[in-house]
Design a protein around this motif. Structure first.
Motif, PDB file in Angstrom:
ATOM      1  N   GLU A  38       0.795  -1.230   0.000  1.00 46.74           N
ATOM      2  CA  GLU A  38       0.000   0.000   0.000  1.00 46.74           C
ATOM      3  C   GLU A  38       0.827   1.280   0.000  1.00 46.74           C
ATOM      4  N   SER A  39       2.085   1.207   0.467  1.00 44.09           N
ATOM      5  CA  SER A  39       2.885   2.424   0.589  1.00 44.09           C
ATOM      6  C   SER A  39       4.217   2.366  -0.143  1.00 44.09           C
ATOM      7  N   GLY A  40       4.587   1.181  -0.628  1.00 40.51           N
ATOM      8  CA  GLY A  40       5.863   1.044  -1.308  1.00 40.51           C
ATOM      9  C   GLY A  40       7.066   1.164  -0.388  1.00 40.51           C
ATOM     10  N   ALA A 115       1.043   8.995   5.552  1.00 45.84           N
ATOM     11  CA  ALA A 115       0.186   8.159   4.710  1.00 45.84           C
ATOM     12  C   ALA A 115       0.352   6.675   5.034  1.00 45.84           C
ATOM     13  N   ALA A 116       1.561   6.273   5.402  1.00 49.43           N
ATOM     14  CA  ALA A 116       1.833   4.859   5.677  1.00 49.43           C
ATOM     15  C   ALA A 116       1.432   4.448   7.093  1.00 49.43           C
ATOM     16  N   VAL A 121      -0.247   0.710  11.479  1.00 52.38           N
ATOM     17  CA  VAL A 121      -1.020   0.551  12.720  1.00 52.38           C
ATOM     18  C   VAL A 121      -2.071  -0.549  12.550  1.00 52.38           C
ATOM     19  N   ARG A 122      -2.721  -0.579  11.408  1.00 54.00           N
ATOM     20  CA  ARG A 122      -3.723  -1.625  11.151  1.00 54.00           C
ATOM     21  C   ARG A 122      -3.072  -3.009  11.218  1.00 54.00           C
ATOM     22  N   ALA A 123      -1.910  -3.158  10.595  1.00 57.60           N
ATOM     23  CA  ALA A 123      -1.218  -4.456  10.612  1.00 57.60           C
ATOM     24  C   ALA A 123      -0.783  -4.821  12.031  1.00 57.60           C
ATOM     25  N   VAL A 124      -0.277  -3.865  12.779  1.00 54.48           N
ATOM     26  CA  VAL A 124       0.143  -4.132  14.159  1.00 54.48           C
ATOM     27  C   VAL A 124      -1.056  -4.572  14.995  1.00 54.48           C
ATOM     28  N   LEU A 129      -1.689  -7.011  18.339  1.00 49.99           N
ATOM     29  CA  LEU A 129      -2.433  -6.558  19.513  1.00 49.99           C
ATOM     30  C   LEU A 129      -3.810  -7.182  19.661  1.00 49.99           C
ATOM     31  N   ASP A 130      -4.582  -7.228  18.599  1.00 49.09           N
ATOM     32  CA  ASP A 130      -5.956  -7.736  18.709  1.00 49.09           C
ATOM     33  C   ASP A 130      -6.045  -9.183  19.198  1.00 49.09           C
TER      34      ASP A 130
END
Length: 153
Positions: A38-40, A115-116, A121-124, A129-130
């Protein structure tokens, strides 16, 4: 007390070690994949940008940044060169001590990390964490401290 051998791990020790080494080897790739897609950015590039973005005036000594990003100065130098070519960073002599070089985040680099960040954070959250309870998360903090494996901040 269980018998201890200096040659072999017992079953509990082997299970703990296998769990740790699996985390160390597998988690970086899993965290990097969405960043690349998503961010390269590689995970190391993201960590470099992120650490500098949080520093005062968005600048850090290269030696401090190498420590924070857990990389050698030569690896960091190569990454900063790539990020300079992308307009994300620049390097300057440290005005307080010319023996040091400062890594400086440009406005474009700040936008890149901004932007990244949601991707990272979503991946972490999803990968680390989840799946863990609050107690599990605190156990990780305690274990990292006991193993002296925590970065400052």
């Amino acid at each position: 007390m269980a018998e201890r051998s200096d040659v072999w791990l017992n079953a509990g020790e082997k299970e703990a070690w296998t769990g740790l080494i699996s985390l160390l080897l597998l988690m970086p790739g899993r965290l990097e994949a969405p960043l690349r897609e998503e961010s390269g950015l590689t995970l190391f590039e993201y960590l470099v940008l992120s650490h500098v973005s949080e520093a005062p005036e968005r600048r850090l000594r290269m030696s401090d940044l190498a420590f924070l990003a857990n990389g050698s100065l030569s690896r960091l130098s190569n990454v900063v060169t790539r990020l300079e070519k992308r307009g994300a960073m620049s390097r300057h002599a440290d005005p307080d001590d010319g023996r040091y070089t400062l890594a400086v985040l440009t406005d474009a680099g700040f936008e890149m990390v901004r932007a990244a960040a949601p991707v990272h954070v979503r991946a972490v959250r999803e990968l680390v964490l989840d799946p863990l309870s609050a107690a599990d998360q605190q156990a990780l903090v305690r274990i990292a401290a006991k193993l002296k494996a925590r970065l400052p901040g």
